[in-house]
Design a protein around this motif. Structure first.
Motif, PDB file in Angstrom:
ATOM      1  N   ASP A  35       0.861  -1.178   0.000  1.00 49.37           N
ATOM      2  CA  ASP A  35       0.000   0.000   0.000  1.00 49.37           C
ATOM      3  C   ASP A  35       0.896   1.226   0.000  1.00 49.37           C
ATOM      4  O   ASP A  35       2.109   1.126  -0.068  1.00 49.37           O
ATOM      5  N   GLY A  36       0.305   2.403   0.060  1.00 49.64           N
ATOM      6  CA  GLY A  36       1.102   3.621   0.137  1.00 49.64           C
ATOM      7  C   GLY A  36       2.041   3.780  -1.040  1.00 49.64           C
ATOM      8  O   GLY A  36       1.636   3.804  -2.200  1.00 49.64           O
ATOM      9  N   ALA A  37       3.349   3.889  -0.748  1.00 48.42           N
ATOM     10  CA  ALA A  37       4.350   4.132  -1.782  1.00 48.42           C
ATOM     11  C   ALA A  37       4.383   3.019  -2.820  1.00 48.42           C
ATOM     12  O   ALA A  37       4.460   3.274  -4.030  1.00 48.42           O
ATOM     13  N   MET A  38       4.335   1.763  -2.374  1.00 49.95           N
ATOM     14  CA  MET A  38       4.378   0.650  -3.315  1.00 49.95           C
ATOM     15  C   MET A  38       3.180   0.653  -4.240  1.00 49.95           C
ATOM     16  O   MET A  38       3.269   0.308  -5.415  1.00 49.95           O
ATOM     17  N   ASP A  39       2.028   1.044  -3.716  1.00 50.81           N
ATOM     18  CA  ASP A  39       0.796   1.060  -4.498  1.00 50.81           C
ATOM     19  C   ASP A  39       0.957   1.887  -5.770  1.00 50.81           C
ATOM     20  O   ASP A  39       0.434   1.539  -6.835  1.00 50.81           O
ATOM     21  N   LYS A  40       1.699   2.986  -5.680  1.00 56.62           N
ATOM     22  CA  LYS A  40       1.850   3.889  -6.823  1.00 56.62           C
ATOM     23  C   LYS A  40       2.594   3.240  -7.982  1.00 56.62           C
ATOM     24  O   LYS A  40       2.408   3.614  -9.143  1.00 56.62           O
ATOM     25  N   LEU A  41       3.462   2.270  -7.689  1.00 62.36           N
ATOM     26  CA  LEU A  41       4.239   1.637  -8.751  1.00 62.36           C
ATOM     27  C   LEU A  41       3.379   0.767  -9.660  1.00 62.36           C
ATOM     28  O   LEU A  41       3.778   0.455 -10.791  1.00 62.36           O
ATOM     29  N   PHE A  42       2.189   0.380  -9.179  1.00 66.07           N
ATOM     30  CA  PHE A  42       1.351  -0.531  -9.949  1.00 66.07           C
ATOM     31  C   PHE A  42       0.267   0.179 -10.756  1.00 66.07           C
ATOM     32  O   PHE A  42      -0.548  -0.454 -11.416  1.00 66.07           O
ATOM     33  N   GLY A  43       0.265   1.513 -10.697  1.00 64.78           N
ATOM     34  CA  GLY A  43      -0.622   2.291 -11.545  1.00 64.78           C
ATOM     35  C   GLY A  43      -2.079   1.906 -11.405  1.00 64.78           C
ATOM     36  O   GLY A  43      -2.627   1.885 -10.301  1.00 64.78           O
ATOM     37  N   ASP A  44      -2.699   1.558 -12.545  1.00 64.34           N
ATOM     38  CA  ASP A  44      -4.126   1.221 -12.556  1.00 64.34           C
ATOM     39  C   ASP A  44      -4.401  -0.232 -12.202  1.00 64.34           C
ATOM     40  O   ASP A  44      -5.558  -0.647 -12.153  1.00 64.34           O
ATOM     41  N   THR A  45      -3.358  -1.019 -11.980  1.00 58.60           N
ATOM     42  CA  THR A  45      -3.550  -2.427 -11.611  1.00 58.60           C
ATOM     43  C   THR A  45      -3.946  -2.515 -10.143  1.00 58.60           C
ATOM     44  O   THR A  45      -3.143  -2.248  -9.255  1.00 58.60           O
ATOM     45  N   ARG A  46      -5.186  -2.886  -9.891  1.00 62.81           N
ATOM     46  CA  ARG A  46      -5.694  -2.923  -8.525  1.00 62.81           C
ATOM     47  C   ARG A  46      -5.755  -4.334  -7.949  1.00 62.81           C
ATOM     48  O   ARG A  46      -5.986  -4.514  -6.753  1.00 62.81           O
ATOM     49  N   ALA A  47      -5.568  -5.344  -8.809  1.00 60.49           N
ATOM     50  CA  ALA A  47      -5.615  -6.730  -8.329  1.00 60.49           C
ATOM     51  C   ALA A  47      -4.799  -7.607  -9.273  1.00 60.49           C
ATOM     52  O   ALA A  47      -4.825  -7.416 -10.489  1.00 60.49           O
ATOM     53  N   SER A  63      23.694 -12.829   0.198  1.00 62.63           N
ATOM     54  CA  SER A  63      22.430 -12.501  -0.446  1.00 62.63           C
ATOM     55  C   SER A  63      21.424 -13.603  -0.161  1.00 62.63           C
ATOM     56  O   SER A  63      21.800 -14.740   0.141  1.00 62.63           O
ATOM     57  N   VAL A  64      20.155 -13.262  -0.256  1.00 59.93           N
ATOM     58  CA  VAL A  64      19.081 -14.209   0.005  1.00 59.93           C
ATOM     59  C   VAL A  64      18.074 -14.131  -1.142  1.00 59.93           C
ATOM     60  O   VAL A  64      17.708 -13.042  -1.586  1.00 59.93           O
ATOM     61  N   THR A  65      17.638 -15.284  -1.629  1.00 63.02           N
ATOM     62  CA  THR A  65      16.601 -15.362  -2.652  1.00 63.02           C
ATOM     63  C   THR A  65      15.418 -16.131  -2.088  1.00 63.02           C
ATOM     64  O   THR A  65      15.589 -17.252  -1.591  1.00 63.02           O
ATOM     65  N   MET A  66      14.239 -15.521  -2.142  1.00 63.59           N
ATOM     66  CA  MET A  66      13.055 -16.133  -1.572  1.00 63.59           C
ATOM     67  C   MET A  66      11.908 -16.116  -2.582  1.00 63.59           C
ATOM     68  O   MET A  66      11.387 -15.058  -2.929  1.00 63.59           O
ATOM     69  N   PRO A  67      11.481 -17.279  -3.095  1.00 65.31           N
ATOM     70  CA  PRO A  67      10.341 -17.344  -4.009  1.00 65.31           C
ATOM     71  C   PRO A  67       9.046 -17.623  -3.252  1.00 65.31           C
ATOM     72  O   PRO A  67       9.062 -18.219  -2.167  1.00 65.31           O
ATOM     73  N   GLY A  68       7.947 -17.175  -3.806  1.00 69.96           N
ATOM     74  CA  GLY A  68       6.655 -17.439  -3.176  1.00 69.96           C
ATOM     75  C   GLY A  68       5.500 -17.068  -4.090  1.00 69.96           C
ATOM     76  O   GLY A  68       5.694 -16.502  -5.171  1.00 69.96           O
ATOM     77  N   LYS A  69       4.289 -17.397  -3.654  1.00 69.49           N
ATOM     78  CA  LYS A  69       3.080 -17.044  -4.395  1.00 69.49           C
ATOM     79  C   LYS A  69       2.497 -15.768  -3.793  1.00 69.49           C
ATOM     80  O   LYS A  69       2.333 -15.679  -2.571  1.00 69.49           O
ATOM     81  N   PHE A  70       2.148 -14.823  -4.653  1.00 68.37           N
ATOM     82  CA  PHE A  70       1.666 -13.540  -4.173  1.00 68.37           C
ATOM     83  C   PHE A  70       0.316 -13.203  -4.786  1.00 68.37           C
ATOM     84  O   PHE A  70       0.105 -13.353  -5.996  1.00 68.37           O
ATOM     85  N   ASN A  71      -0.611 -12.754  -3.933  1.00 69.47           N
ATOM     86  CA  ASN A  71      -1.918 -12.277  -4.373  1.00 69.47           C
ATOM     87  C   ASN A  71      -2.155 -10.892  -3.805  1.00 69.47           C
ATOM     88  O   ASN A  71      -1.791 -10.614  -2.654  1.00 69.47           O
ATOM     89  N   PHE A  72      -2.788 -10.037  -4.598  1.00 77.01           N
ATOM     90  CA  PHE A  72      -3.009  -8.654  -4.199  1.00 77.01           C
ATOM     91  C   PHE A  72      -4.384  -8.185  -4.654  1.00 77.01           C
ATOM     92  O   PHE A  72      -4.831  -8.511  -5.756  1.00 77.01           O
ATOM     93  N   ASP A  73      -5.048  -7.423  -3.790  1.00 78.59           N
ATOM     94  CA  ASP A  73      -6.340  -6.844  -4.165  1.00 78.59           C
ATOM     95  C   ASP A  73      -6.561  -5.554  -3.376  1.00 78.59           C
ATOM     96  O   ASP A  73      -6.859  -5.584  -2.183  1.00 78.59           O
TER      97      ASP A  73
END
Length: 255
Positions: A35-47, A63-73
């Motif tokens: 949300d907030g600052a990060m939200d602006k990077l996604f423009g009109d993509t809301r989900a 260094s660390v590499t971490m993969p995962g499944k991400f959902n956003f709405d």
């Protein structure tokens, strides 16, 4: 038990906290918050839904590499990660085996900034912790942030033709966050790659298999049928004591 607690905390801190803090998302034990600052990077993509790979500089050349499944709405997010898949030279070699044996390898972070809550879920422990947001300074309102972009060129990322941009997000108090982003032309300018470099450390987010279909609302709700705790430490101590037959531990918070 103490060794396992320390091991788990180390993996979470090395893999999550530095990267999420750099991206201006809070993070730490409460996971990412888009949300907030990060939200602006996604423009009109809301989900959207995607496979998210987080790469971060853990310091001292590690260094660390971490993969995962991400959902956003619309500000709500869910990040599912198998901690045994985390890669990094600073992570103990027996981490994956011990975490899996204790049922602590799968972790789900659910962020609900609209409720000022987050959930840290361990399916293998049949438990979750409900955490009150500790970040009282950052606004979750995207209108409190302004973004300026300038094109740096064109590149291909994971098979997507992208416009590479420098992005500067400024909050209402004048604080600035700078990013390099790759906006995919075939995904409505979705930022398939984001890099930030603050305090001499670089962190990267790479989104793969992006779907712009709205995720199910149930993914962002508190899990049903699991034991609820009000903090992560009590949850881990109590559930591991049960597995090890070492006593009852502290009582959980009941629904």
């Amino acid at each position: 038990m103490k060794k396992l607690l320390l091991l788990t905390a180390t993996i979470i801190c090395l893999g999550l906290a530095p990267a999420f803090a750099q991206f201006g998302m809070g993070g730490g034990g409460q996971g990412p918050r888009f949300d907030g600052a990060m939200d602006k990077l996604f423009g009109d993509t809301r989900a959207f839904a995607a496979v998210l790979e987080v790469q971060t500089d853990a310091g001292k050349g590690d260094s660390v590499t971490m993969p995962g499944k991400f959902n956003f709405d619309a500000g709500k997010s869910r990040f599912e990660v198998n901690l045994s898949e985390v890669k990094g030279s600073a992570i103990p070699p027996d981490a994956a085996q011990q975490l899996k044996a204790m049922g602590m390898d799968m972790t789900i972070f659910i962020s609900r900034p609209d409720l000022k809550l987050s959930y840290m879920v361990y399916p293998g422990l049949n438990s979750y912790a409900e955490l009150v947001s500790q970040d009282t300074s950052a606004s979750i309102n995207p209108d409190d942030y302004k973004i300026e972009t300038s094109e740096l060129g064109k590149e291909t990322v994971d098979g997507h033709e992208c416009v590479k941009n420098k992005a500067t997000v400024t909050d209402k108090d004048g604080n600035k966050h700078e990013f390099t982003i790759w906006n995919a032309t075939d995904l409505k300018k979705f930022p398939v790659k984001i890099i930030t470099d603050e305090q001499g450390r670089s962190s990267t987010m790479l989104f793969k298999n992006v779907s712009l279909i709205k995720p199910a609302a149930s993914l962002f709700e508190a899990p049903s049928g699991l034991t609820k705790y009000d903090n992560v430490q009590t949850m881990m101590q109590t559930e591991m004591m049960k597995k090890m037959g070492g006593g009852m531990g502290a009582p959980p918070v009941q629904h």
